[in-house]
Design an enzyme around this catalytic site. Structure first.
Site, PDB file in Angstrom:
ATOM      1  N   ASP A 218      -2.476   6.101  11.620  1.00  0.00           N
ATOM      2  CA  ASP A 218      -1.692   5.724  10.450  1.00  0.00           C
ATOM      3  C   ASP A 218      -0.400   6.539  10.443  1.00  0.00           C
ATOM      4  O   ASP A 218      -0.394   7.724  10.086  1.00  0.00           O
ATOM      5  CB  ASP A 218      -2.482   5.967   9.171  1.00  0.00           C
ATOM      6  CG  ASP A 218      -1.740   5.484   7.922  1.00  0.00           C
ATOM      7  OD1 ASP A 218      -0.574   5.071   8.054  1.00  0.00           O
ATOM      8  OD2 ASP A 218      -2.330   5.525   6.829  1.00  0.00           O
TER       9      ASP A 218
ATOM     10  N   SER B  88       0.813  -1.220   0.000  1.00  0.00           N
ATOM     11  CA  SER B  88       0.000   0.000   0.000  1.00  0.00           C
ATOM     12  C   SER B  88       0.845   1.267   0.000  1.00  0.00           C
ATOM     13  O   SER B  88       0.353   2.332  -0.391  1.00  0.00           O
ATOM     14  CB  SER B  88      -0.943   0.004   1.206  1.00  0.00           C
ATOM     15  OG  SER B  88      -0.226  -0.130   2.416  1.00  0.00           O
TER      16      SER B  88
ATOM     17  N   HIS C 269       1.710   5.430   6.132  1.00  0.00           N
ATOM     18  CA  HIS C 269       1.482   6.112   4.859  1.00  0.00           C
ATOM     19  C   HIS C 269       1.698   7.614   5.031  1.00  0.00           C
ATOM     20  O   HIS C 269       1.921   8.105   6.142  1.00  0.00           O
ATOM     21  CB  HIS C 269       0.063   5.810   4.367  1.00  0.00           C
ATOM     22  CG  HIS C 269      -0.182   4.346   4.191  1.00  0.00           C
ATOM     23  ND1 HIS C 269      -0.715   3.558   5.186  1.00  0.00           N
ATOM     24  CD2 HIS C 269       0.052   3.519   3.139  1.00  0.00           C
ATOM     25  CE1 HIS C 269      -0.794   2.306   4.772  1.00  0.00           C
ATOM     26  NE2 HIS C 269      -0.340   2.255   3.530  1.00  0.00           N
TER      27      HIS C 269
END
Length: 318
Positions: free
Chosen positions: A286, A44, A289
């Site tokens: 998160d 990802s 990312h």
């Protein structure tokens, strides 16, 4: 920016020593890649990189979305004016993996087969001119490694008769076999393989599932980052394997490093943290990312600088 209320992280930009890094220019990028196919192959975070690139390119030409799989993990876009195809191909480990299932439930534990590639990307390799590889985040869990059906070790395990492997040594095994596979691909084009180095996470006061977060609003200074960390060890192994691949590269193979690790070690301020809009994992932050726009856009400044070095010369062999 996923609703993140501050914007100071947008104002900082990586500046290398003793040179200027030009900003990404989509017109120049399209001129370099005209008629080519570029694939980002990874997890990802690779998708995160592609999303940044798409945003930058869309100011010059809007792409056509021509393929996506059922899970929206593997996608293809086409830029008709430039005759340029851009792919993101999902893979956890680059090599073939099988998740262990117990009583009908997945475990998050994987068996990795070093002598078999993940067909999701390997089957597409002959149509690719630029392969942007990345790997590492899925190694931070219990994984068993196999070669020709024989177990050769395990990460995060202490089991009788099974060799215990560090993350970095296991990753090095995988990178080595993947680069060898690309180098020996008989049906492949004049392919440029680029290995993006590890993109560090910045969880503080806990891991992703124990309350860790990334609340900083300013970058770290160069003297504040830890170049003895596992992040840097992984990066160093990736660089080492690319250097090794160059020494044995066949005539139509080129290998390069897209070295982002040091720049990103300094950017704990650039993650979504709690502002990531996830509906399925509420309560988790998160710090893996990157916000967009944000520090990840620098990866494409690095990428176009790298492509310039190979433009119009390295892809003329018959």
């Amino acid at each position: 920016m996923q609703g993140r209320p501050d914007s100071g992280f947008l104002q900082w930009r990586w500046k290398p020593d003793r040179c200027e890094l030009p900003r990404f220019d989509p017109g120049t990028f399209f001129e370099i890649v005209r008629g080519k196919t570029m694939a980002f192959i990874g997890d990802s975070v690779a998708r995160n990189h592609v999303e940044s690139l798409l945003c930058l390119l869309s100011s010059e030409e809007m792409p056509l979305g021509i393929y996506k799989d059922a899970e929206d993990r593997t996608r293809t876009w086409y830029f008709p004016h430039s005759n340029f195809t851009l792919m993101v191909i999902w893979t956890r480990f680059l090599v073939l993996d099988e998740e262990r299932v117990i009583n009908g439930s997945v475990t998050g534990v994987f068996d990795l087969h070093l002598d078999k590639m993940d067909k999701n990307w390997a089957s597409k390799l002959p149509e690719i001119d630029y392969a942007i590889l990345s790997d590492a985040h899925w190694f931070f869990r219990k994984n068993y490694l196999y070669e020709k059906g024989k177990n050769i070790g395990c990460i995060f395990c202490s089991e009788p008769g099974i060799k215990s492997l560090d993350i970095d040594s296991a990753l090095q095994m995988v990178i080595k076999v993947v680069l060898n596979y690309i180098n020996n691909c008989k049906k492949c084009r004049n392919i440029l393989t680029v290995l993006r180095t590890f993109s560090p996470a910045h969880f503080a006061d806990g891991a992703w599932d124990t309350g860790g977060s990334c609340n900083r609003t300013h970058p770290l200074g160069e003297k504040e980052i830890d170049l003895a960390s596992l992040d840097w060890k992984i990066r160093s192994i990736q660089v080492e394997e690319i250097k090794r691949a160059r020494t044995v590269a066949r005539r139509r193979r080129k290998f390069e490093v897209l070295d982002v690790t040091k720049a990103m070690l300094m950017r704990p301020d650039g993650h979504p943290n709690s502002y990531w809009g996830n509906k399925w994992m509420k309560g988790y932050n998160d710090c893996v990312h990157w916000c967009m726009p944000g520090p990840i856009d620098a990866w494409n400044d690095f990428l176009i600088a790298l492509l310039r070095r190979h433009a119009f010369t390295d892809f003329t062999w018959s």
